[in-house]
Design a protein around this motif. Structure first.
Motif, PDB file in Angstrom:
ATOM      1  N   ARG A  22      -6.610   5.107  65.688  1.00  9.84           N
ATOM      2  CA  ARG A  22      -7.289   3.993  65.806  1.00  9.84           C
ATOM      3  C   ARG A  22      -7.763   3.710  66.849  1.00  9.84           C
ATOM      4  N   PHE A  23      -6.940   2.813  67.254  1.00  7.70           N
ATOM      5  CA  PHE A  23      -6.242   1.963  68.519  1.00  7.70           C
ATOM      6  C   PHE A  23      -5.990   1.993  69.592  1.00  7.70           C
ATOM      7  N   GLY A  24      -5.129   3.159  69.767  1.00  7.76           N
ATOM      8  CA  GLY A  24      -4.517   3.705  70.771  1.00  7.76           C
ATOM      9  C   GLY A  24      -2.947   3.856  71.372  1.00  7.76           C
ATOM     10  N   GLU A  68      -2.687   3.696  78.855  1.00  3.37           N
ATOM     11  CA  GLU A  68      -3.834   4.523  77.607  1.00  3.37           C
ATOM     12  C   GLU A  68      -3.631   6.051  77.787  1.00  3.37           C
ATOM     13  N   ARG A  93     -11.432   6.213  74.277  1.00  3.69           N
ATOM     14  CA  ARG A  93     -11.810   5.577  72.788  1.00  3.69           C
ATOM     15  C   ARG A  93     -12.943   6.720  72.303  1.00  3.69           C
ATOM     16  N   GLU A  94     -13.235   7.897  73.457  1.00  4.03           N
ATOM     17  CA  GLU A  94     -13.906   8.906  72.642  1.00  4.03           C
ATOM     18  C   GLU A  94     -13.171  10.066  71.580  1.00  4.03           C
ATOM     19  N   ARG A 144     -11.008   8.616  69.848  1.00  8.19           N
ATOM     20  CA  ARG A 144      -9.981   7.865  68.977  1.00  8.19           C
ATOM     21  C   ARG A 144     -10.989   8.442  67.584  1.00  8.19           C
TER      22      ARG A 144
END
Length: 406
Positions: A74-76, A188, A192-193, A195
């Protein structure tokens, strides 16, 4: 992701794992001996307590590995790895100061929580590596473990000869250095896309994470093989130090150097051979080769009458290193990018679930095998039991991967 950034990120995570394993390896030769000192020198009782410590560590892995895996989906990956490294460093300092066995136990519990980030490292590798290269990349992570064990136990054994608490101070410093390194250079790996759109407690709890393994027939079979592998593997951390001390009279320095030799053999297999052998013989054959080597290696360990013969089994057992990368490569093919963290967390939970039973089992078997009151003297019984379990894994693995290949 282009080849250059992918290579760089694999190097970053490799160094991160090396530093974490260095910290872990430094304390291995001295933790059972420190427990033994708290128990007044009673080796059999120390073996039982060491098994309890291992069980508690595994319980924390069972609970927190899927949580950290889901959080990383979810957050990396980066924040999960960094927070875990920081917590691990502070925990080693707590263990260095532990005035009683109970404080040492608390430190071990916290260590189980923070070390759960290793599953996130596996998800990181899956993020940045194409499917056909994953066995080699996972082999490099296995080599990072081996490299950490080359230096860590040797240093821990030497430092433990000076002061049994000194390795904990060094381990804490290494883990904190790892946090500092990762904070500045670790990128990272999960955009984000890609996750997970939301964090779900249903996915983050251990039972919820294990349902992922049941959702794919191939994953479920491979998970069973992995569970048997880990059950057998727990024979080593549960009994190795006390077993070799009892049977061969090894001290902390000899144990540390032996573990360093184990690490060297592991690096040769994982860093030098996996990338060449697995593409040549296939992931299925590599998996079976690793399990067959485990059967042979555990058998040598259990029957070795002298330390020399035990050392002779090290290169045989090292070939078991083909198993992990081959298994990971097979399993990661069956999940999406948004599920890689959950998969790694589920794998860690599975091994930890097995770890709730295995350390106590092997510790009790070893304690009974050397206890005069029991009446049978077979110090290698725990290693021979591990060989039998690995043989079952080999038979099951041949059947499961035959279906996988088809």
């Amino acid at each position: 992701m282009s080849p250059a950034p992918r290579t760089a990120t694999v190097v970053f995570i490799f160094i991160t794992v090396v530093l974490d394993v260095l910290a872990l390896g430094v304390v291995i030769p001295v933790l059972p001996k420190l427990i033994e000192a708290f128990m007044g020198g009673n080796t059999a009782r120390a073996a039982e307590i060491n098994g309890l410590f291992s069980t508690a560590w595994a319980l924390m892995q069972f609970v927190f590995s899927p949580l950290l895996g889901a959080l990383s989906d979810r957050f990396g990956r980066r924040p999960v790895i960094l927070i875990s490294c920081l917590g691990l460093g502070l925990d080693y300092l707590l263990m260095a100061l532990a005035p009683t066995l109970w404080w040492l136990f608390v430190g071990r519990v916290i260590s189980g929580i923070t070390a759960a980030s290793f599953s996130t490292a596996g998800a990181y590798i899956a993020d940045v590596t194409p499917q056909d290269k994953r066995a080699g990349a996972f082999g490099m992570i296995g080599a990072a473990w081996g490299l950490g064990f080359v230096v860590g136990p040797a240093v821990g054994g030497l430092l433990g000869g000076i002061d049994p608490r000194l390795p904990f101070w060094v381990a804490g410093a290494l883990a904190l250095a790892n946090f500092g390194y990762g904070f500045f250079v670790l990128p990272e790996s999960l955009p984000r896309e890609r996750r997970s759109p939301r964090f779900s407690w249903q996915r983050a709890n251990p039972l919820g994470a294990l349902t992922l393994l049941r959702s794919h027939r191939e994953l479920f079979g491979l998970a069973g093989v992995n569970a048997l592998y880990w059950f057998a593997h727990y024979a080593l951390p549960s009994t190795f130090v006390l077993y070799t001390g009892h049977r061969y009279g090894w001290n902390a320095q000899t144990v540390g150097l032996t573990l360093a030799a184990v690490g060297i053999c592991n690096v040769i297999v994982q860093a030098g051979l996996v990338r060449r052998v697995v593409p040549a013989i296939g992931e299925r054959n590599a998996l079976l080769l690793g399990l067959a080597a485990g059967v042979a290696g555990f058998t040598v360990y259990g029957l070795a009458p002298t330390g020399f013969w035990f050392w002779a089994g090290l290169p045989v057992f090292a070939a078991m290193g083909f198993f992990g990368p081959a298994l990971q490569a097979l399993m990661t093919r069956h999940v999406s990018p948004q599920e890689q963290g959950q998969l790694q967390g589920a794998n860690s939970s599975m091994s930890a679930l097995v770890g709730l039973l295995a350390p106590g089992t092997f510790s009790l078997v070893f304690a009974a095998s050397i206890d005069p009151a029991v009446g049978w003297h077979l110090p290698g019984a725990a290693m021979l039991l591990a060989a039998a379990v690995t043989l079952v894994a080999l038979v099951l693995g041949a059947r499961v991967t035959r279906r996988e290949t088809a």
